[in-house]
Design an enzyme around this catalytic site. Structure first.
Site, PDB file in Angstrom:
ATOM      1  N   SER A 324       8.517  55.341  27.394  1.00 12.08           N
ATOM      2  CA  SER A 324       9.854  54.852  27.057  1.00 12.08           C
ATOM      3  C   SER A 324      10.915  55.932  26.934  1.00 12.08           C
ATOM      4  CB  SER A 324       9.808  54.070  25.752  1.00 12.08           C
ATOM      5  OG  SER A 324       8.891  53.017  25.902  1.00 12.08           O
ATOM      6  N   ASP A 356       7.511  36.127  41.717  1.00 12.22           N
ATOM      7  CA  ASP A 356       6.302  35.402  41.319  1.00 12.22           C
ATOM      8  C   ASP A 356       5.233  36.280  40.700  1.00 12.22           C
ATOM      9  OD1 ASP A 356       7.474  33.110  42.173  1.00 12.22           O
ATOM     10  OD2 ASP A 356       6.644  33.290  44.203  1.00 12.22           O
ATOM     11  N   HIS A 367      12.393  40.074  22.783  1.00  7.83           N
ATOM     12  CA  HIS A 367      13.437  40.587  21.916  1.00  7.83           C
ATOM     13  C   HIS A 367      14.635  39.646  21.798  1.00  7.83           C
ATOM     14  CE1 HIS A 367      11.328  44.407  22.927  1.00  7.83           C
ATOM     15  NE2 HIS A 367      11.682  44.737  21.680  1.00  7.83           N
ATOM     16  N   CYS A 380      13.337  47.704  24.714  1.00  2.00           N
ATOM     17  CA  CYS A 380      12.962  46.492  25.420  1.00  2.00           C
ATOM     18  C   CYS A 380      12.647  46.814  26.874  1.00  2.00           C
ATOM     19  CB  CYS A 380      14.096  45.463  25.344  1.00  2.00           C
ATOM     20  SG  CYS A 380      13.740  44.001  26.340  1.00  2.00           S
TER      21      CYS A 380
END
Lengths: 612, 370
Positions: A324, A356, A367, A380
């Site tokens: 992250s 898909d 969130h 997120c």
């Protein structure tokens, strides 16, 4: 039966003839000798003159003592201490068997080995042959007690490296060793070492070997044909190595290592205003003193084979998926190219389908409505999938490089790894496949092919300052000679400049402050009451088990003076494990009162890791 | 023999030759001093040499008063005595670094019987040739002198003293040559000599064989056997024209030259006295040899003449082989340089030999006058 007339008198002419001939032959022989004399003493005089000079003058090299190494405040880190070496002078030994037996009893010298070494001496009976190095004090005491019965044995002092704080800063300092064949080669970078010297093999010892090593000297002695020293003809004093002052802050380093001890991970702390590295710790580690004494091949093999890689400096040799923390790059790239409106919200329901195929957020239930600010604060994933897809791989690649990812930072410690920033052409070349949609999605949250070293991530964080300048990280502050005169001061160098709008910078930096300082922020455990901290957590999925826990931050957020990067291999959640460590180090650096004691934090980390 | 005749001999002596010899001896002592003075335990070598020189001079002046005919009479007995000494030394000799070449007297004085053998052989061969000529053809005897040399050679070779043992046959050869042996017989002798020598190669000690081998290729073993040759060449060459000066030769003072007081004394001369010194020494040797040959040619008795030739031959061989070895053009065989090298027996025997030679000279001139 003497004859009346002697044959000699009767045949005098025959005697004369043959006698003269013989004399002629003698004359010829003497002429040959004279010609030879002229040839040797007059025609080839200068050559033999030179040879006779070289014959009896021997140069005994003396390696210079290496320079010391200090931290930025003058705390001594590396010095030299005397080390005692046991030598035998073959020409002075009276009874070799007895001597070897005694040496075996007292110092544990293996007689066969000693014999083999002594057999190699050749004619130089008066040159000491070293048999055992780094004698203990008890051995020296015992040997000097019996000095009278141990003729031919001498104890020689030689300086050896002493790493004052043992394992502390081991990876940065490195170690020394005897010169290898390759280093004697012409292609060796820097001042060529002499065969008898010890040179730096890793870390700063190697990087700044030219300063540390000094200039070896020697004495010219007159020797006789047995190698006995008769008198000193000339002496050239060795010039001491120069001392290094590192940018390392001993206290911060000590705190970092104390926090990391027992775990697998690393800490990098640097000053974003000039690239000075204040702390760089990597665990597990090794004791460089082992190398100074002379490491055995068994021990070396053990260190190399250790699966925890104690010899690796994880800060710059560990390549990890950044996780992250990379969202900072995605955010910047998105703001500059794909996402025009950072305030537009998307709905995060924990999972989203692209073509898909379901992609999940780390938070199972989502969130809710997320804009860029909230996405960074709460990390997120789904927001960033979208942002990344809008930005596209090319822009992500470009901005990653601008942040200094994917290439070596140029830190002054050897062995740095470059990490990896993927691109479509790279993938085609490497795997022969096209760049997939999913690759971009993974890349935008710092997973997939991406690899970065903790040092690169620290530099990335350092880029988030007013001017966007990334300074080259370094550990050298100054070089000083033995009198304390400044030889060289490290001038900060700019690696690259982040070309982004002020708006982008403002948005991202505000969000990063929120990571630490808002209630839902992932980095809340690094929050400080008296100091504004901005940072980003990372929980990086990897094929080796538990996710790596990472946290990078800078403080004060308005005008950063310190960047701290903490990384735990398979440590679990970055916010839970790494952030408290960073907080402790910030408190240490800025002189704040510690919220929690060191041991409490370690206990917390241990618990978190067990839970994870 | 009385005091009167002795003073007459001394008065009529060829002092030029004696001066040359004494000058060589003084040079020898100076160089032995130089070679030894910087090495512990060898500083006193020159004193020993001086003592031996004094002893030799006493013998020299004593034996001058003895007429050569007496030695000639005793030649075979001296030869037999010498042979028995060679055998005795092999059994009772003092062993010095693996060889038995010396008789030790109270561990202070050493005598090397192979030195005496040279003199004994020359005496015996001279007598043998001059007395054993064929009654009708007057051809000199061939096999008897040969046998005399062949008896000594292996005995001395076993001590082992390779250098000296190889002198006997060539010296006999020279004496046979001047005595008028036909070339055909001579060549047969040379063949025989070679045949005798060839099996010796296999009996050589390793170090001796190495010495011969490295002579052809000194760099073959620069620290072992070739070392001597290389170091002595360096010493001589670095002496240059004027030399480094007495006691100033680094090769000598630091004992890079092995055996520099005995076999390699000429390297010390070369290094410290330079070309000038070497040339002077060579001239002195040449002067002595020429004088010797002249004495031989003038002698009225064949025994005397042959003895003189034999003595000068051995002398010449030693000088040429020793200097040639020092200069690196002949193999290292371990021969001393007469009058210059350290070594009591060598000095003593050389002086005795030259006492006989000078006596021959004196009596020849005396006879002529009469």
């Amino acid at each position: 039966m003497p004859r009346l007339i002697d044959y000699k008198v009767a045949y005098q002419s025959q005697y004369e003839k043959r006698g003269q001939r013989a004399l002629l032959l003698v004359g010829l022989l003497f002429s040959i000798l004279s010609v030879r004399l002229i040839y040797l003493q007059i025609l080839r005089y200068s050559e033999f003159q030179r040879l006779s000079g070289r014959n009896h003058v021997r140069l005994l090299p003396q390696a210079a003592a290496r320079g010391f190494i200090y931290d930025r405040h003058g705390e001594l880190l590396v010095r030299n201490i005397p080390s005692y070496e046991l030598c035998v002078v073959p020409g002075e030994v009276q009874e070799l068997d007895l001597l070897l037996q005694r040496m075996k009893d007292i110092a544990g010298v293996v007689p066969e080995l000693a014999r083999r070494k002594l057999a190699k001496v050749g004619g130089r009976y008066y040159e000491p042959v070293p048999l055992l190095s780094d004698l203990g004090e008890d051995v020296i005491a015992k040997l000097s007690e019996r000095k009278s019965e141990l003729r031919g044995l001498i104890i020689r002092m030689q300086p050896r490296r002493h790493y004052v704080h043992g394992r502390l800063l081991a990876h940065v300092l490195g170690y020394t060793g005897p010169v290898s064949k390759q280093e004697l080669d012409a292609s060796y970078q820097g001042r060529k070492p002499r065969p008898f010297e010890r040179v730096g093999k890793a870390g700063v010892e190697r990087q700044y070997d030219d300063y540390l090593r000094g200039h070896s000297g020697g004495i010219q002695v007159e020797v006789d044909s047995y190698g006995r020293h008769l008198r000193v003809i000339a002496e050239k004093k060795p010039r001491l190595g120069e001392d290094l002052y590192l940018t390392i802050d001993y206290k911060l380093q000590q705190a970092s290592e104390a926090l990391l001890a027992g775990f697998r991970g690393c800490v990098v702390a640097l000053d974003p205003r000039n690239g000075e590295i204040l702390a760089m710790a990597s665990k597990p580690d090794y004791d460089p003193n082992e190398f100074a004494v002379g490491i055995s091949s068994d021990r070396w093999a053990e260190l190399v084979a250790d699966e925890a890689y104690p010899l690796q400096n994880r800060s710059l040799q560990g390549e990890y998926p950044p996780g992250s923390i990379y969202k900072i790059v995605t955010a910047v790239a998105a703001l500059e190219t794909g996402v025009k409106n950072p305030y537009q919200s998307y709905l995060c329901q924990g999972v989203v389908n692209f073509r898909d195929w379901p992609y999940r957020c780390w938070k199972e239930h989502g969130h809710g409505w997320v804009d860029m600010n909230k996405a960074i604060i709460e990390s997120c994933d789904i927001y960033f999938y979208r942002a990344g897809l809008r930005t596209k791989v090319d822009a992500l690649n470009r901005y990653s490089l601008m942040f200094g990812l994917g290439e070596k930072s140029g830190v002054d410690i050897p062995g740095e790894k470059a990490g990896l920033v993927p691109s479509a052409p790279w993938k085609r070349k490497r795997y022969g496949r096209a760049w997939y949609y999913g690759n971009t999605i993974q890349m935008s949250i710092g997973q997939g092919f991406l690899l970065a070293t903790p040092l690169q991530l620290a530099c990335m964080m350092a880029a988030l300052n007013e001017g966007g300048t990334i300074y080259r990280p370094h550990v050298l502050k100054e070089v000083r000679d033995e009198r304390g005169e400044l030889v060289r001061a490290y001038k900060p160098q700019v690696n690259s400049t982040l070309l982004v709008t002020k708006r982008t910078m403002r948005i991202v930096r505000r969000a990063l402050r929120g990571v630490v300082n808002t209630r839902r922020g992932t980095g809340g455990r690094a929050r400080l009451r008296t100091l504004s901290v901005a940072g980003k957590t990372s929980t990086s999925e990897n094929p080796h088990g538990e996710p790596h826990a990472g946290f990078v931050c800078h403080a004060p957020a308005e005008e950063p003076r310190l960047v701290v990067m903490v990384w735990f291999e398979n440590g679990g959640e970055g916010g839970a494990v790494a952030a408290p460590v960073a907080k402790y180090l910030l408190e240490e650096f800025f002189g704040l009162r510690h919220d929690r004691e060191l041991e409490q934090i370690r206990e917390m980390m241990r618990k978190e890791m067990e839970l994870g | 023999m009385n005091v009167h005749s002795a003073t007459r001999v001394y008065r009529g002596l060829d002092y030029g030759l004696l001066a040359a010899i004494l000058f060589l001896c003084i040079c020898g002592v100076a160089n032995i001093y130089s070679a030894g003075h910087s090495i512990a335990g060898m500083g006193g070598l020159y004193q020993r040499q001086l003592v031996w020189l004094a002893i030799s001079l006493v013998f020299f002046f004593l034996l001058l008063t003895v007429d050569f005919s007496i030695f000639s009479e005793l030649a075979y007995k001296i030869y037999a005595f010498s042979i028995s000494l060679q055998i005795l030394v092999l059994i009772f000799g003092a062993a010095v670094s693996g060889s038995r070449r010396w008789f030790s007297f109270f561990g202070v004085m050493y005598f090397q019987p192979s030195e005496l053998a040279k003199l004994a052989l020359v005496l015996a061969v001279a007598k043998c040739i001059s007395e054993g000529r064929d009654e009708t053809t007057l051809a000199p005897p061939f096999y008897k002198p040969l046998l005399l040399a062949c008896l000594l050679t292996p005995l001395v070779y076993l001590q082992p003293d390779l250098g000296t043992s190889l002198l006997f046959l060539p010296a006999t050869l020279v004496m046979l040559y001047v005595a008028g042996t036909k070339w055909r017989r001579m060549s047969r002798l040379v063949m025989f000599f070679l045949l005798l020598v060839s099996p010796l190669w296999f009996g050589l000690k390793d170090y001796q064989r190495d010495r011969l081998r490295v002579f052809f290729d000194p760099e073959y073993d620069p620290l072992g056997a070739g070392y001597n040759i290389i170091q002595s060449k360096i010493a001589v060459g670095s002496g240059g024209f004027l030399g480094k000066g007495w006691l100033a030769g680094s090769q000598t003072q630091l004992s890079f030259i092995p055996e520099h007081h005995t076999d390699f004394i000429f390297a010390v001369v070369g290094e410290e006295w330079g070309f000038i010194g070497c040339a002077l020494i060579l001239c002195l040797y040449m002067y002595i040899i020429t004088k010797g040959v002249r004495i031989a040619l003038r002698a009225r008795k064949e025994t005397e003449a042959l003895f003189a030739f034999g003595l000068v031959a051995i002398f010449t061989f030693q000088v040429v082989i020793n200097i040639g070895m020092t200069l690196g053009i002949l193999p290292v065989t371990g021969l001393t340089l007469p009058f210059l090298s350290h070594g009591g027996s060598s000095l003593l025997i050389s002086f005795i030999g030259f006492a006989l030679l000078l006596r021959i000279d004196w009596s020849t001139r005396g006879r002529r006058k009469r």
